[in-house]
Design a protein around this motif. Structure first.
Motif, PDB file in Angstrom:
ATOM      1  N   HIS B  23       0.856  -1.180   0.000  1.00 59.00           N
ATOM      2  CA  HIS B  23       0.000   0.000   0.000  1.00 59.00           C
ATOM      3  C   HIS B  23       0.893   1.231   0.000  1.00 59.00           C
ATOM      4  O   HIS B  23       1.695   1.427   0.908  1.00 59.00           O
ATOM      5  N   ILE B  24       0.764   2.028  -1.055  1.00 58.90           N
ATOM      6  CA  ILE B  24       1.611   3.213  -1.216  1.00 58.90           C
ATOM      7  C   ILE B  24       0.732   4.455  -1.170  1.00 58.90           C
ATOM      8  O   ILE B  24      -0.232   4.563  -1.923  1.00 58.90           O
ATOM      9  N   ALA B  46       7.049  12.512  -8.368  1.00 58.49           N
ATOM     10  CA  ALA B  46       8.126  11.961  -9.201  1.00 58.49           C
ATOM     11  C   ALA B  46       9.347  11.608  -8.341  1.00 58.49           C
ATOM     12  O   ALA B  46       9.956  10.550  -8.516  1.00 58.49           O
ATOM     13  N   ASP B  47       9.684  12.502  -7.400  1.00 55.60           N
ATOM     14  CA  ASP B  47      10.830  12.238  -6.512  1.00 55.60           C
ATOM     15  C   ASP B  47      10.542  11.035  -5.612  1.00 55.60           C
ATOM     16  O   ASP B  47      11.387  10.167  -5.420  1.00 55.60           O
ATOM     17  N   PHE B  48       9.336  11.017  -5.078  1.00 56.89           N
ATOM     18  CA  PHE B  48       8.938   9.966  -4.145  1.00 56.89           C
ATOM     19  C   PHE B  48       9.091   8.571  -4.765  1.00 56.89           C
ATOM     20  O   PHE B  48       9.752   7.694  -4.204  1.00 56.89           O
ATOM     21  N   VAL B  49       8.495   8.364  -5.961  1.00 57.93           N
ATOM     22  CA  VAL B  49       8.568   7.016  -6.549  1.00 57.93           C
ATOM     23  C   VAL B  49      10.003   6.644  -6.910  1.00 57.93           C
ATOM     24  O   VAL B  49      10.397   5.489  -6.807  1.00 57.93           O
ATOM     25  N   ALA B  68       3.269   8.619 -14.672  1.00 54.01           N
ATOM     26  CA  ALA B  68       3.208   8.565 -13.206  1.00 54.01           C
ATOM     27  C   ALA B  68       2.418   7.362 -12.714  1.00 54.01           C
ATOM     28  O   ALA B  68       2.855   6.614 -11.832  1.00 54.01           O
ATOM     29  N   ILE B  69       1.266   7.137 -13.308  1.00 54.26           N
ATOM     30  CA  ILE B  69       0.384   6.101 -12.786  1.00 54.26           C
ATOM     31  C   ILE B  69       0.936   4.698 -13.054  1.00 54.26           C
ATOM     32  O   ILE B  69       0.805   3.795 -12.214  1.00 54.26           O
ATOM     33  N   SER B  70       1.583   4.509 -14.201  1.00 57.66           N
ATOM     34  CA  SER B  70       2.186   3.206 -14.471  1.00 57.66           C
ATOM     35  C   SER B  70       3.370   2.967 -13.545  1.00 57.66           C
ATOM     36  O   SER B  70       3.597   1.834 -13.093  1.00 57.66           O
ATOM     37  N   LYS B  71       4.160   4.039 -13.261  1.00 60.34           N
ATOM     38  CA  LYS B  71       5.258   3.898 -12.301  1.00 60.34           C
ATOM     39  C   LYS B  71       4.720   3.433 -10.954  1.00 60.34           C
ATOM     40  O   LYS B  71       5.276   2.522 -10.321  1.00 60.34           O
ATOM     41  N   LEU B  72       3.634   4.052 -10.526  1.00 61.53           N
ATOM     42  CA  LEU B  72       3.065   3.717  -9.219  1.00 61.53           C
ATOM     43  C   LEU B  72       2.553   2.272  -9.200  1.00 61.53           C
ATOM     44  O   LEU B  72       2.843   1.503  -8.276  1.00 61.53           O
ATOM     45  N   GLY B  73       1.802   1.898 -10.237  1.00 59.36           N
ATOM     46  CA  GLY B  73       1.252   0.544 -10.307  1.00 59.36           C
ATOM     47  C   GLY B  73       2.357  -0.498 -10.405  1.00 59.36           C
ATOM     48  O   GLY B  73       2.323  -1.537  -9.743  1.00 59.36           O
ATOM     49  N   PHE B  74       3.349  -0.194 -11.240  1.00 59.60           N
ATOM     50  CA  PHE B  74       4.496  -1.088 -11.411  1.00 59.60           C
ATOM     51  C   PHE B  74       5.194  -1.324 -10.074  1.00 59.60           C
ATOM     52  O   PHE B  74       5.455  -2.459  -9.680  1.00 59.60           O
ATOM     53  N   LEU B  75       5.472  -0.207  -9.381  1.00 56.82           N
ATOM     54  CA  LEU B  75       6.173  -0.287  -8.101  1.00 56.82           C
ATOM     55  C   LEU B  75       5.366  -1.104  -7.080  1.00 56.82           C
ATOM     56  O   LEU B  75       5.909  -1.972  -6.391  1.00 56.82           O
ATOM     57  N   ASN B 190      -0.788  13.701  -5.635  1.00 56.72           N
ATOM     58  CA  ASN B 190      -1.550  12.806  -4.762  1.00 56.72           C
ATOM     59  C   ASN B 190      -1.549  11.405  -5.363  1.00 56.72           C
ATOM     60  O   ASN B 190      -1.826  11.239  -6.545  1.00 56.72           O
ATOM     61  N   CYS B 191      -1.236  10.430  -4.526  1.00 55.58           N
ATOM     62  CA  CYS B 191      -1.256   9.070  -5.043  1.00 55.58           C
ATOM     63  C   CYS B 191      -1.747   8.088  -3.984  1.00 55.58           C
ATOM     64  O   CYS B 191      -1.663   8.354  -2.776  1.00 55.58           O
ATOM     65  N   ASN B 192      -2.257   6.976  -4.459  1.00 56.11           N
ATOM     66  CA  ASN B 192      -2.729   5.928  -3.569  1.00 56.11           C
ATOM     67  C   ASN B 192      -2.764   4.624  -4.357  1.00 56.11           C
ATOM     68  O   ASN B 192      -3.449   4.534  -5.376  1.00 56.11           O
ATOM     69  N   ALA B 193      -1.974   3.665  -3.938  1.00 54.48           N
ATOM     70  CA  ALA B 193      -1.994   2.368  -4.625  1.00 54.48           C
ATOM     71  C   ALA B 193      -2.077   1.247  -3.603  1.00 54.48           C
ATOM     72  O   ALA B 193      -1.333   1.225  -2.622  1.00 54.48           O
ATOM     73  N   LEU B 194      -2.994   0.331  -3.846  1.00 52.42           N
ATOM     74  CA  LEU B 194      -3.099  -0.873  -3.031  1.00 52.42           C
ATOM     75  C   LEU B 194      -3.137  -2.057  -3.986  1.00 52.42           C
ATOM     76  O   LEU B 194      -3.999  -2.116  -4.862  1.00 52.42           O
ATOM     77  N   VAL B 195      -2.163  -2.959  -3.840  1.00 49.58           N
ATOM     78  CA  VAL B 195      -2.166  -4.158  -4.689  1.00 49.58           C
ATOM     79  C   VAL B 195      -2.070  -5.387  -3.790  1.00 49.58           C
ATOM     80  O   VAL B 195      -1.208  -5.455  -2.909  1.00 49.58           O
ATOM     81  N   ALA B 196      -2.967  -6.328  -4.014  1.00 48.23           N
ATOM     82  CA  ALA B 196      -2.968  -7.573  -3.241  1.00 48.23           C
ATOM     83  C   ALA B 196      -2.756  -8.745  -4.186  1.00 48.23           C
ATOM     84  O   ALA B 196      -3.301  -8.767  -5.293  1.00 48.23           O
ATOM     85  N   LEU B 197      -1.935  -9.694  -3.760  1.00 49.13           N
ATOM     86  CA  LEU B 197      -1.812 -10.957  -4.496  1.00 49.13           C
ATOM     87  C   LEU B 197      -2.769 -11.946  -3.855  1.00 49.13           C
ATOM     88  O   LEU B 197      -2.690 -12.213  -2.650  1.00 49.13           O
ATOM     89  N   VAL B 198      -3.682 -12.463  -4.674  1.00 47.13           N
ATOM     90  CA  VAL B 198      -4.683 -13.398  -4.173  1.00 47.13           C
ATOM     91  C   VAL B 198      -4.374 -14.785  -4.718  1.00 47.13           C
ATOM     92  O   VAL B 198      -4.166 -14.952  -5.925  1.00 47.13           O
TER      93      VAL B 198
END
Lengths: 390, 229
Positions: B23-24, B46-49, B68-75, B190-198
């Motif tokens: 969760h980022i 940009a600096d943060f990621v 930006a959004i692909s960087k966030l999702g990728f990360l 502003n960013c918010n990413a949550l990725v779960a492996l199910v």
């Protein structure tokens, strides 16, 4: 697994505002892609399939009147007008109740109200309207659907994927009916982007042809009513019998070199529908008329032993309509299935893809029982769906 | 049949678990309940990621080409897959379902800037290609050789129920054996990413030694992770 039936459908393109109007135009061989010289769309003349604005507002007026809405027509964006007219038409002759909690609304679009980024619209609509969920909410509230719409934005497979997601939610027992609608409009945003890729053809597109030079863009909207309850007053019954989605994992803006991932999706869909390649009597391909897409599709169909099945692309008539494409091409596919009548693949003359294909060159009657609709798009996505007579 | 079906589905659902998650948010990264990055006063996305990318020693030059959004999702996905590998699955058996609120609007605005002025009209394919939200899924699939089901869904706010309902359908009908599910949202800084492996319980035994206790995959737990961090 529960069967999911197609109850009713509509499509809006430059060729007409209903399924019947569009099919009539196709039968006559009318091509909706024309060179447009409009600086609001692109600095130079560009071939594109555009819906006439006066007719659009006229049809909207009828829909508003039928719904006893007093809102002025300019309360809606151009794309919202498309959706309102299309969904209004599809609900008119359908037993589905919008206010029924067992009815799901699914919206497919790639760019939504992206024209609102243009300065000329900034004072007319709020910034919020650029959000796809707000577009969904406007449509939901106009018709009075009780459930929040599910919004699918998955590049050029959006329309087919929206139908697949709807069918899956119906099969899982969560809903009884679904209204699936997909739309996108032609904008400078999209035209300039595809032009920067040098993907646009200077002439109306020629899917699968030796002399194809790229795609043509278009705008449109389509709606389909799906239900687990067949409408026995309208025969033959048509149902969704199999579907699958895959990803190339190869390139974000170019298709797979081998087509094996689209093949996988097609094979999964056929397996689920329990049909063999030999039982597929017609294929409605994605057929964008870019060099690499059409090559990839021909390889994928050959991998699936489908090279010998009559195939067309409807994009020669109304161009690539992005988030509408999978819906309106499915509507035309369902029409083919219901009428046992195959339509010519417009723009096609000489086969120009590496694997053999049986492209339909003249309108003609033909027995159709099970057919395959495919789509592929940026991000490496592929979708395949089987429509079948009951 | 109507009485037995829901029970049947619930039984299967019990076996579906979140085996890793990330969760980022603006200045904070949490992986499997551990805070792995926190820095006050980060104002620039940009600096943060970039800092997180370097800290985690990820080496993937394509990252710098992404929006930006692909960087966030990728990360977010990389952090999950560092905890729990999907190498044991066939490429077609892994699905990716992502969602967000603003689609690709952050990059749409960037593309629009290139066509606003007729005297400097330079639309660029490298920007335009990212004006579709599912490009995030494409990037993740390329990096990790994932070839299964994908879908990108839009909702105003994070909708754990929608994600779970759809993922459950894919598992119930054996369309996937594992699935990355999440939310990837960027607007300006502003960013918010949550990725779960199910995964299913029987396939998740080769768990990493990080001490993370897998959670049941359901809307409540997805919403809980999103709100807690």
């Amino acid at each position: 697994m529960k069967p999911v039936y197609i109850l009713n459908d509509n499509m809006i393109t430059s060729l007409g505002f209903t399924t019947a109007e569009n099919i009539l135009a196709i039968k006559k061989g009318t091509i909706g892609i024309r060179t447009v010289n409009d600086p609001l769309l692109y600095p130079n003349p560009v071939p594109v399939s555009i819906v006439n604005d006066d007719l659009l507002n006229e049809r909207l007026g009828e829909a508003l009147a039928d719904h006893h809405k007093t809102s002025p027509s300019d309360a809606f964006t151009r794309l919202e007008k498309f959706f309102i007219i299309s969904i209004h038409d599809v609900l008119k002759n359908s037993p589905v109740e919008k206010g029924d909690p067992r009815t799901l609304l699914v919206i497919s679009t790639t760019k939504g109200n992206i024209d609102l980024l243009e300065d000329r619209f900034k004072s007319k609509f709020s910034h919020k309207r650029l959000y796809l969920w707000e577009l969904g909410r406007v449509i939901q509230q106009f018709f009075g659907f009780v459930n929040m719409p599910v919004i699918v934005s998955n590049a050029c497979i959006s329309g087919v994927l929206a139908i697949i997601i709807s069918a899956r939610f119906l099969q899982s027992g969560a809903f009884d009916h679904a209204v699936v609608a997909g739309g996108d409009i032609a904008t400078e945003f999209v035209i300039s982007g595809f032009q920067s890729f040098q993907a646009l053809s200077p002439d109306p597109c020629k899917p699968f042809d030796l002399n194809r030079t790229g795609l043509s863009l278009g705008e449109g909207c389509g709606s389909i009513v799906l239900s687990i309850h067949p409408d026995t007053s309208r025969t033959p019954l048509v149902r969704v019998s199999g579907a699958s989605v895959s990803n190339d994992a190869n390139h974000i803006s170019g298709p797979s070199r081998t087509g094996e991932e689209l093949s996988w999706a097609i094979n999964q869909a056929m397996e689920q529908a329990r049909v063999s390649p030999r039982e597929i009597s017609y294929i409605s391909a994605h057929g964008t008329a870019t060099l690499f897409n059409d090559e990839m599709e021909s390889k994928a169909l050959e991998n699936c032993e489908l090279s010998n099945v009559p195939v067309n692309s409807f994009k020669g008539y109304w161009g690539h309509t992005l988030g509408a494409a999978g819906i309106i091409e499915s509507v035309a596919t369902i029409s083919t299935l219901r009428s046992n009548y195959l339509y010519r693949s417009a723009g096609f003359d000489t086969l120009g893809v590496p694997s053999p294909l049986r492209v339909i060159t003249t309108n003609r009657p033909g027995e159709v029982n099970a057919c395959l609709k495919t789509a592929s798009g940026f991000g490496g996505c592929n979708a395949a769906i089987i429509y079948q007579k009951d | 049949m109507g009485a037995t079906l829901p029970l049947f589905i619930r039984k299967i659902n019990m076996d579906r678990i979140i085996t890793a998650y990330s969760h980022i948010t603006e200045n904070k990264v949490i992986v499997n309940d551990r805070l792995i990055f926190y820095q006050e006063n980060i104002v620039n996305f940009a600096d943060f990621v970039k800092i997180v990318y370097k800290q985690e020693m990820i080496n993937y030059p394509r990252f710098y080409k992404m929006d930006a959004i692909s960087k966030l999702g990728f990360l977010a996905v990389e952090l999950v897959l560092k905890e729990k590998t999907i190498a044991g699955y066939r490429p077609e058996a892994v699905g990716v379902i992502m969602s967000n609120s603003s689609s690709s609007l952050d990059t749409d605005i960037a593309h629009n800037e290139t066509i606003k002025d007729r005297s400097s009209y330079f639309p660029s394919p490298s920007v335009f290609v990212y004006t579709l939200p599912n490009i995030i899924i494409g990037e993740v699939c390329i990096k990790n050789k994932i070839k299964g089901e994908n879908a990108f869904l839009i909702s105003e706010a994070f909708n754990g129920k929608l994600l779970c309902d759809y993922a459950d359908e894919l598992f119930d009908n054996k369309r996937v054996e594992a699935c990355l599910c999440g939310w990837v949202e960027v607007m300006g800084n502003n960013c918010n990413a949550l990725v779960a492996l199910v995964e299913t319980a029987d396939r998740s035994a080769d768990s990493s030694g990080s001490g993370f206790k897998p959670m049941l995959f359901n809307a409540e737990n997805m919403n809980f992770i999103m709100k807690r961090n």
